[in-house]
Write a protein that holds these residues in place. Structure first.
Motif, PDB file in Angstrom:
ATOM      1  N   ASN A  59       2.439  15.781  -2.596  1.00  9.73           N
ATOM      2  CA  ASN A  59       2.396  14.928  -1.409  1.00  9.73           C
ATOM      3  C   ASN A  59       3.768  14.746  -0.761  1.00  9.73           C
ATOM      4  O   ASN A  59       3.921  13.949   0.160  1.00  9.73           O
ATOM      5  N   CYS A  61       6.513  13.243  -1.528  1.00 11.24           N
ATOM      6  CA  CYS A  61       7.068  11.888  -1.466  1.00 11.24           C
ATOM      7  C   CYS A  61       8.585  11.951  -1.209  1.00 11.24           C
ATOM      8  O   CYS A  61       9.147  11.089  -0.539  1.00 11.24           O
ATOM      9  N   CYS A  64      10.461  11.625   2.255  1.00  9.51           N
ATOM     10  CA  CYS A  64      10.841  10.344   2.870  1.00  9.51           C
ATOM     11  C   CYS A  64      11.698   9.509   1.919  1.00  9.51           C
ATOM     12  O   CYS A  64      12.557   8.757   2.353  1.00  9.51           O
ATOM     13  N   HIS A  65      11.381   9.596   0.615  1.00 12.93           N
ATOM     14  CA  HIS A  65      12.034   8.735  -0.383  1.00 12.93           C
ATOM     15  C   HIS A  65      13.148   9.460  -1.130  1.00 12.93           C
ATOM     16  O   HIS A  65      13.155  10.683  -1.208  1.00 12.93           O
ATOM     17  N   PHE A  74      14.634   8.135   4.599  1.00 11.06           N
ATOM     18  CA  PHE A  74      13.755   7.434   5.539  1.00 11.06           C
ATOM     19  C   PHE A  74      13.153   6.180   4.899  1.00 11.06           C
ATOM     20  O   PHE A  74      12.908   5.190   5.570  1.00 11.06           O
ATOM     21  N   VAL A  81      11.612   1.547  -8.586  1.00 13.32           N
ATOM     22  CA  VAL A  81      10.616   0.691  -7.917  1.00 13.32           C
ATOM     23  C   VAL A  81       9.727  -0.023  -8.939  1.00 13.32           C
ATOM     24  O   VAL A  81       9.320  -1.168  -8.725  1.00 13.32           O
ATOM     25  N   ARG A  84      11.694  -2.969 -10.006  1.00 13.40           N
ATOM     26  CA  ARG A  84      11.853  -3.864  -8.854  1.00 13.40           C
ATOM     27  C   ARG A  84      10.594  -4.677  -8.586  1.00 13.40           C
ATOM     28  O   ARG A  84      10.655  -5.831  -8.205  1.00 13.40           O
ATOM     29  N   PHE A  94       1.391  -2.934  -8.624  1.00 15.56           N
ATOM     30  CA  PHE A  94       2.017  -3.003  -7.308  1.00 15.56           C
ATOM     31  C   PHE A  94       2.056  -1.614  -6.671  1.00 15.56           C
ATOM     32  O   PHE A  94       1.670  -1.434  -5.520  1.00 15.56           O
ATOM     33  N   ILE A  99       0.308   2.039  -2.427  1.00 13.98           N
ATOM     34  CA  ILE A  99      -0.065   3.368  -1.933  1.00 13.98           C
ATOM     35  C   ILE A  99      -1.444   3.317  -1.260  1.00 13.98           C
ATOM     36  O   ILE A  99      -1.664   3.926  -0.220  1.00 13.98           O
ATOM     37  N   ARG A 110       8.848   0.969   9.446  1.00 17.74           N
ATOM     38  CA  ARG A 110       8.566   2.392   9.213  1.00 17.74           C
ATOM     39  C   ARG A 110       7.240   2.512   8.474  1.00 17.74           C
ATOM     40  O   ARG A 110       6.911   1.655   7.660  1.00 17.74           O
ATOM     41  N   GLN A 111       6.522   3.573   8.763  1.00 17.12           N
ATOM     42  CA  GLN A 111       5.190   3.701   8.194  1.00 17.12           C
ATOM     43  C   GLN A 111       5.117   4.790   7.128  1.00 17.12           C
ATOM     44  O   GLN A 111       5.789   5.817   7.216  1.00 17.12           O
ATOM     45  N   MET A 112       4.295   4.495   6.123  1.00 14.37           N
ATOM     46  CA  MET A 112       4.009   5.480   5.072  1.00 14.37           C
ATOM     47  C   MET A 112       2.545   5.867   5.232  1.00 14.37           C
ATOM     48  O   MET A 112       1.695   4.995   5.391  1.00 14.37           O
ATOM     49  N   PHE A 115      -2.380   8.625   1.459  1.00 11.42           N
ATOM     50  CA  PHE A 115      -2.562   9.952   0.859  1.00 11.42           C
ATOM     51  C   PHE A 115      -3.948  10.142   0.261  1.00 11.42           C
ATOM     52  O   PHE A 115      -4.249  11.198  -0.281  1.00 11.42           O
ATOM     53  N   VAL A 125       0.763   8.720 -10.736  1.00 11.55           N
ATOM     54  CA  VAL A 125       2.018   8.584  -9.994  1.00 11.55           C
ATOM     55  C   VAL A 125       2.725   7.288 -10.405  1.00 11.55           C
ATOM     56  O   VAL A 125       3.957   7.238 -10.519  1.00 11.55           O
TER      57      VAL A 125
HETATM   58  C1  HEC Z   1       6.264   9.814   5.839  1.00  8.65           C
HETATM   59  C2  HEC Z   1       7.175   9.149   4.955  1.00  8.65           C
HETATM   60  C3  HEC Z   1       6.712   8.735   3.579  1.00  8.65           C
HETATM   61  C4  HEC Z   1       6.148   9.519   2.592  1.00  8.65           C
HETATM   62  C5  HEC Z   1       5.831  10.997   2.643  1.00  8.65           C
HETATM   63  C6  HEC Z   1       5.953   8.652   1.450  1.00  8.65           C
HETATM   64  N1  HEC Z   1       6.373   7.394   1.724  1.00  8.65           N
HETATM   65 FE1  HEC Z   1       6.405   5.809   0.442  1.00  8.65          FE
HETATM   66  N2  HEC Z   1       7.215   4.628   1.885  1.00  8.65           N
HETATM   67  C7  HEC Z   1       7.529   5.052   3.163  1.00  8.65           C
HETATM   68  C8  HEC Z   1       8.098   3.929   3.891  1.00  8.65           C
HETATM   69  C9  HEC Z   1       8.589   3.976   5.326  1.00  8.65           C
HETATM   70  C10 HEC Z   1       8.109   2.819   3.010  1.00  8.65           C
HETATM   71  C11 HEC Z   1       8.593   1.385   3.315  1.00  8.65           C
HETATM   72  C12 HEC Z   1       7.609   0.731   4.240  1.00  8.65           C
HETATM   73  C13 HEC Z   1       7.830  -0.748   4.438  1.00  8.65           C
HETATM   74  O1  HEC Z   1       8.714  -1.318   3.785  1.00  8.65           O
HETATM   75  O2  HEC Z   1       7.094  -1.332   5.239  1.00  8.65           O
HETATM   76  C14 HEC Z   1       7.547   3.302   1.759  1.00  8.65           C
HETATM   77  C15 HEC Z   1       7.420   2.508   0.612  1.00  8.65           C
HETATM   78  C16 HEC Z   1       6.919   2.951  -0.599  1.00  8.65           C
HETATM   79  C17 HEC Z   1       6.794   2.137  -1.792  1.00  8.65           C
HETATM   80  C18 HEC Z   1       7.202   0.675  -1.928  1.00  8.65           C
HETATM   81  C19 HEC Z   1       8.699   0.581  -2.135  1.00  8.65           C
HETATM   82  C20 HEC Z   1       9.177  -0.798  -2.513  1.00  8.65           C
HETATM   83  O3  HEC Z   1      10.394  -0.976  -2.593  1.00  8.65           O
HETATM   84  O4  HEC Z   1       8.364  -1.685  -2.739  1.00  8.65           O
HETATM   85  C21 HEC Z   1       6.257   2.944  -2.755  1.00  8.65           C
HETATM   86  C22 HEC Z   1       5.907   2.551  -4.195  1.00  8.65           C
HETATM   87  C23 HEC Z   1       6.043   4.241  -2.169  1.00  8.65           C
HETATM   88  N3  HEC Z   1       6.470   4.225  -0.868  1.00  8.65           N
HETATM   89  C24 HEC Z   1       5.518   5.325  -2.857  1.00  8.65           C
HETATM   90  C25 HEC Z   1       5.325   6.587  -2.290  1.00  8.65           C
HETATM   91  C26 HEC Z   1       4.744   7.700  -3.012  1.00  8.65           C
HETATM   92  C27 HEC Z   1       4.298   7.680  -4.456  1.00  8.65           C
HETATM   93  C28 HEC Z   1       4.684   8.739  -2.118  1.00  8.65           C
HETATM   94  C29 HEC Z   1       4.077  10.109  -2.343  1.00  8.65           C
HETATM   95  C30 HEC Z   1       2.693  10.102  -2.809  1.00  8.65           C
HETATM   96  C31 HEC Z   1       5.250   8.280  -0.858  1.00  8.65           C
HETATM   97  N4  HEC Z   1       5.627   6.966  -1.011  1.00  8.65           N
HETATM   98  C32 HEC Z   1       5.397   9.071   0.255  1.00  8.65           C
HETATM   99  C33 HEC Z   1       7.370   6.309   3.690  1.00  8.65           C
HETATM  100  C34 HEC Z   1       6.843   7.393   3.019  1.00  8.65           C
END
Ligand code: HEC
Length: 146
Positions: A59, A61, A64-65, A74, A81, A84, A94, A99, A110-112, A115, A125
């Motif tokens: 995916n 991840c 962005c991360h 991003f 995490v 945290r 959490f 997710i 910002r948007q995630m 999946f 995961v």
């Molecule tokens: C397109 C970009 C993008 C992708 C790809 C992405 N994320 Fe994120 N994710 C974000 C953003 C932006 C935030 C913070 C959003 C907010 O704070 O409102 C976030 C926040 C998170 C958080 C919470 C972080 C916290 O400090 O609490 C987790 C857990 C997380 N993502 C897991 C994943 C996992 C696992 C994947 C892959 C399956 C993934 N993300 C893929 C953009 C993405």
């Protein structure tokens, strides 16, 4: 000592200096390679952790991360995490809940994407991120917010 700085002296400083730093580089490399197996607790890579890493990769991840500093800037650092967001007291729940509830749709944030992971993939995961948080990373990231 002679007053004159000769070509031979310059060459010896160059060769000696190079040799010293090549040896230092090799020693540090060997040190790192030997230390890593004790720090990454690889004996705890269970099948579910391995599946979680696959979900993480499939995916993208990391697109962005960051994970322990490596990746894209991003979205938040995820190496810690699990800690945290509560650790043994709800860290996994959490991560899974987060997710599942994406995207948040909150304007200005910002948007995630969602999946659409299965229950098993969510669990995996979360287990992978728990395992990551337990790596001896010499206190990286420097603070709990990543
Ligand atoms: C397109 C970009 C993008 C992708 C790809 C992405 N994320 Fe994120 N994710 C974000 C953003 C932006 C935030 C913070 C959003 C907010 O704070 O409102 C976030 C926040 C998170 C958080 C919470 C972080 C916290 O400090 O609490 C987790 C857990 C997380 N993502 C897991 C994943 C996992 C696992 C994947 C892959 C399956 C993934 N993300 C893929 C953009 C993405």
């Amino acid at each position: 000592m002679k007053e004159k700085f000769t070509k031979t002296m310059a060459r010896n400083i160059f060769l000696g200096g190079s040799l010293f730093f090549i040896l230092l580089f090799l020693a540090l490399t060997v040190g790192t390679v030997r230390a890593l197996p004790q720090r990454d607790h690889r004996e705890n890579i269970t099948p579910i952790v391995a599946l979680g890493k696959r979900v993480w990769e499939d995916n993208n991840c990391i697109g962005c991360h960051t994970l322990l500093g490596e990746g894209a800037y991003f979205a938040p650092e995820l190496g810690n995490v699990y800690t945290r967001r509560g650790g043994a007291n709800g860290g996994k729940e959490f991560i899974k809940g987060w997710i599942q509830s994406m995207p948040s749709g909150v304007t200005g944030r910002r948007q995630m994407p969602n999946f659409k992971l299965s229950e098993q993939e969510l669990d995996a995961v979360a287990e992978f991120l728990k395992w990551t948080s337990e790596i001896n990373s010499a206190k990286w990231p420097p603070n709990i917010e990543g």
